[in-house]
Design an enzyme around this catalytic site. Structure first.
Site: not given
Length: 478
Positions: A155, A231-232, A251-252, A285, A379
């Site tokens: 992204n 990511g996820s 960093e989720l 995110c 999310e």
């Protein structure tokens, strides 16, 4: 047609019986080029090269030289803004204006890193604070950690990559980068730019391919000292388990809440939350996914908000007028559309949008949702936002905190006492007052709690996590 492979020890690996895959423009569906996937042996070679270059060059490279490389990379990137913005539009489907903005942030980020390379410091420890510590001097210094494995999403193919590369280089580390297979070409462009800026060959290696195949080999390699992943939450948890004792920054995901109180600036909130919910088709995110409005001004907010959403221009990312481009794949858009239909079947109402054509999903505003619906508790990562009323300050805080995630939140109020009370009580890594959850300054500490991750980004804070503290003591008595 573009063609790219991995970059290992300064050489691009193409044509070695690799698995070849098309990279498609999310808007047109047409192939813009091919990418050759790395093998597990390529991953091992990339890590070995990074390890060797760390010990032979980067570990002892002076701070001023690292700073010069980062500054030169910044200047080169700024001079090529349009080329990078066009690539972001073609690879990721990012509207061209947003692509230029991302390049601009990346230029600034590199300059932050250049400055931090020259100011990394430790501290003195007062040894005589303890009995027997007389005539002793204690100091703490920071040292580069070694090989950093950086795993990045589609992204923000430039900015999120540089949030890992820039502090790693500023600290004197080397990097093995695994970019998203959906956005490989911008990573190759970036690697070549760093080479032109003077970064030694092998200090930045790029391995191309699907994460499920390459990430385990990369993360478990004993020469890798630090893993940083965006990511996820599901993938982040698996990386955490694989990494063992390595340093890990995750960093989720998130489903960021935004609270609007009756004394807040409704015009500013509505205007900001259009961008906050629908920038890059909601594939952010910290996208504003949940909006809570105090009941007294709930109708007034919607009267402002819905017309603004309906004025957004959806279409070709390369067109200057486009506000909203495609989602990254049709599969992602279909999943989001199904979540909308499911929410409707459970009692939610679509105030605007809700329809899909291929990868294009209309900007969608929902009401009548509940916290057990997927569009609220998971999310959504799509151009979908839910708007709910609340009554009291306590209820607003409870609703905002009713989530497995906790990355950033936004609060709109003119009451400074209330703002600070709420900031203290929100279970998130960051809180913005009179600003949307989606806002991120690249030098702020950035990172979440709960399923939103662990560790911090933001150049100085990431640099600290990419170094090791060493204590050095001196007994200077004769």
């Amino acid at each position: 047609m573009l063609r790219a492979g991995s970059i290992i020890n300064g050489k691009e690996v193409i044509g070695k019986d690799s698995s070849v895959h098309n990279v498609k423009n999310p808007y047109t569906g047409e192939a813009i080029g091919t990418i050759e996937y790395a093998s597990k042996e390529d991953v091992e070679a990339a890590v070995t090269a990074a390890h060797q270059v760390f010990h032979s060059v980067m570990k002892t490279m002076p701070a001023y030289r690292r700073a010069e490389i980062l500054r030169k990379a910044s200047d080169l990137l700024e001079a090529r803004t349009e080329a990078y913005a066009i690539m972001l539009a073609k690879e990721a489907g990012k509207p061209i204006r947003d692509g230029r903005a991302e390049v601009g942030r990346a230029v600034q980020l590199l300059r932050f890193a250049s400055d931090e390379a020259k100011t990394m410091h430790g501290e003195l420890v007062p040894m005589d604070a303890a009995i027997g510590g007389e005539q002793r001097l204690g100091m703490v210094r920071r040292y580069p950690i070694g090989v950093v494995a950086a795993i990045t999403p589609f992204n923000f193919p430039l900015n999120l990559v540089l949030h890992k590369l820039a502090p790693a280089i500023a600290a004197g580390n080397t990097v093995v980068l695994k970019p998203s297979e959906k956005t490989p070409f911008s990573a190759v462009m970036l690697a070549k730019l760093f080479e032109e800026a003077g970064l030694p060959s092998g200090a930045l290696n790029v391995i191309q391919g699907a994460g499920a195949e390459l990430v385990p080999t990369l993360v478990t390699n004993p020469l890798v000292q630090k893993v940083t992943f965006t990511g996820s939450s599901q993938v982040g948890l698996s990386i955490k388990q694989m990494a063992g004792l390595k340093k890990v920054t995750l960093e989720l995901g998130s489903n960021s809440p935004n609270l609007i109180f009756e004394d807040g600036d409704l015009d500013k909130a509505a205007r900001s939350l259009v961008k906050g919910a629908f920038a890059f088709a909601g594939q952010v995110c910290i996208s504003a996914q949940r909006i809570y409005v105090q009941r007294a001004v709930y109708p007034s907010f919607l009267e402002r908000y819905i017309p603004m959403v309906e004025q957004l221009v959806s279409g070709d990312p390369l067109q200057e007028v486009t506000d909203l481009g495609p989602m990254i794949t049709e599969e992602a858009a279909l999943r989001a559309e199904q979540w909308i239909r499911e929410a409707e079947s459970q009692g939610a109402t679509v105030l605007t949008g809700g329809k899909r054509k291929g990868t294009m999903l209309q900007p969608t505003v929902l009401t009548g949702v509940t916290h057990d619906m997927k569009v609220m508790c998971q999310e959504v990562f799509a151009p979908i936002v839910s708007v709910l009323p609340f009554d009291t300050e306590e209820e607003g805080i409870r609703l905002a905190n009713d989530s497995d995630y906790g990355l950033q939140a936004g609060v709109f109020t003119r009451n400074i006492s209330r703002a600070l009370r709420i900031a203290d009580q929100l279970d998130t890594g960051g809180v913005w007052i009179n600003e949307i959850s989606t806002y991120r300054q690249d030098n702020q500490p950035y990172g979440g709690v709960k399923l939103s991750g662990t560790g911090k980004e933001g150049i100085r804070y990431a640099l600290e996590e990419m170094t090791e503290m060493k204590f050095i003591g001196i007994h200077y008595a004769e």
